[in-house]
Design an enzyme around this catalytic site. Structure first.
Site, PDB file in Angstrom:
ATOM      1  N   ASP A  66      40.063  37.037  44.425  1.00  0.00           N
ATOM      2  CA  ASP A  66      39.293  36.044  43.690  1.00  0.00           C
ATOM      3  C   ASP A  66      39.636  34.689  44.318  1.00  0.00           C
ATOM      4  OD1 ASP A  66      38.510  34.071  41.704  1.00  0.00           O
ATOM      5  OD2 ASP A  66      38.351  35.737  40.298  1.00  0.00           O
ATOM      6  N   ILE A  67      38.623  33.903  44.684  1.00  0.00           N
ATOM      7  CA  ILE A  67      38.898  32.619  45.334  1.00  0.00           C
ATOM      8  C   ILE A  67      39.283  31.527  44.337  1.00  0.00           C
ATOM      9  CG2 ILE A  67      37.584  33.084  47.430  1.00  0.00           C
ATOM     10  CD1 ILE A  67      35.344  31.280  46.218  1.00  0.00           C
ATOM     11  N   GLU A  76      28.925  35.558  35.110  1.00  0.00           N
ATOM     12  CA  GLU A  76      28.536  34.564  36.113  1.00  0.00           C
ATOM     13  C   GLU A  76      27.943  35.184  37.372  1.00  0.00           C
ATOM     14  OE1 GLU A  76      32.660  35.832  37.036  1.00  0.00           O
ATOM     15  OE2 GLU A  76      31.678  35.230  35.189  1.00  0.00           O
ATOM     16  N   HIS A 113      32.022  44.090  38.187  1.00  0.00           N
ATOM     17  CA  HIS A 113      33.304  43.854  38.840  1.00  0.00           C
ATOM     18  C   HIS A 113      34.442  43.886  37.832  1.00  0.00           C
ATOM     19  CE1 HIS A 113      31.777  39.806  37.824  1.00  0.00           C
ATOM     20  NE2 HIS A 113      33.026  39.378  37.800  1.00  0.00           N
ATOM     21  N   HIS A 171      38.387  42.524  37.253  1.00  0.00           N
ATOM     22  CA  HIS A 171      39.466  41.614  37.639  1.00  0.00           C
ATOM     23  C   HIS A 171      40.783  42.375  37.492  1.00  0.00           C
ATOM     24  CE1 HIS A 171      37.293  37.671  37.493  1.00  0.00           C
ATOM     25  NE2 HIS A 171      36.479  38.372  36.709  1.00  0.00           N
TER      26      HIS A 171
END
Length: 134
Positions: A28-29, A87, A92, A94
């Site tokens: 994750d950026i 978003e 996905h 996390h």
């Protein structure tokens, strides 16, 4: 093609942590902690619960191996799992190394890391994943 599908296809750069034919994991950026990783299906599907039963089972098994790699690379109490994702319209997961539950606070300020730090973190996780996945 959405942003996550482009990342999985290599059209957009990412910090790869793990991959196979069906799934892809990358940093994750905007991480909450070092090692915060996203796991996605390569197939574009918006909602995780729209995945077929056998696909979601394989997705979770892949995520489990990635979580094991994260825990080996970044010793922690547990690796937390969260499915949020309003978003980006691509399913996905996390995966977040946790020392305490506060590490899973998605509204907390995010870490600011350099490209070199991201690359080093991803390389550590990838090396551990390779050991686990064989």
């Amino acid at each position: 093609m959405g942003i996550f599908a482009k990342i999985a296809a290599g059209e957009i750069p990412s910090y790869k942590c793990a991959a196979n034919d069906e799934f892809y994991a990358f940093l994750d950026i905007n991480p909450m902690v070092k090692g915060h990783t996203l796991v996605i299906p390569r197939r574009e599907v918006d909602y995780i619960f729209d995945m077929e039963d056998d696909e979601i089972a394989r997705f979770q098994v892949f995520a489990k191996k990635v979580a094991q790699a994260i825990k080996a690379a970044f010793p922690c109490v547990k690796v937390g799992e969260a499915v949020l994702g309003l978003e980006v319209p691509h399913a996905h997961i996390h995966l977040v190394p946790m020392q305490s539950e506060k590490d899973m606070n998605f509204s907390a300020p995010k870490l600011k890391l350099s490209d070199e730090e991201f690359a080093e973190i991803a390389a550590k996780i990838f090396a551990e994943y390779e050991k686990i996945a064989g």
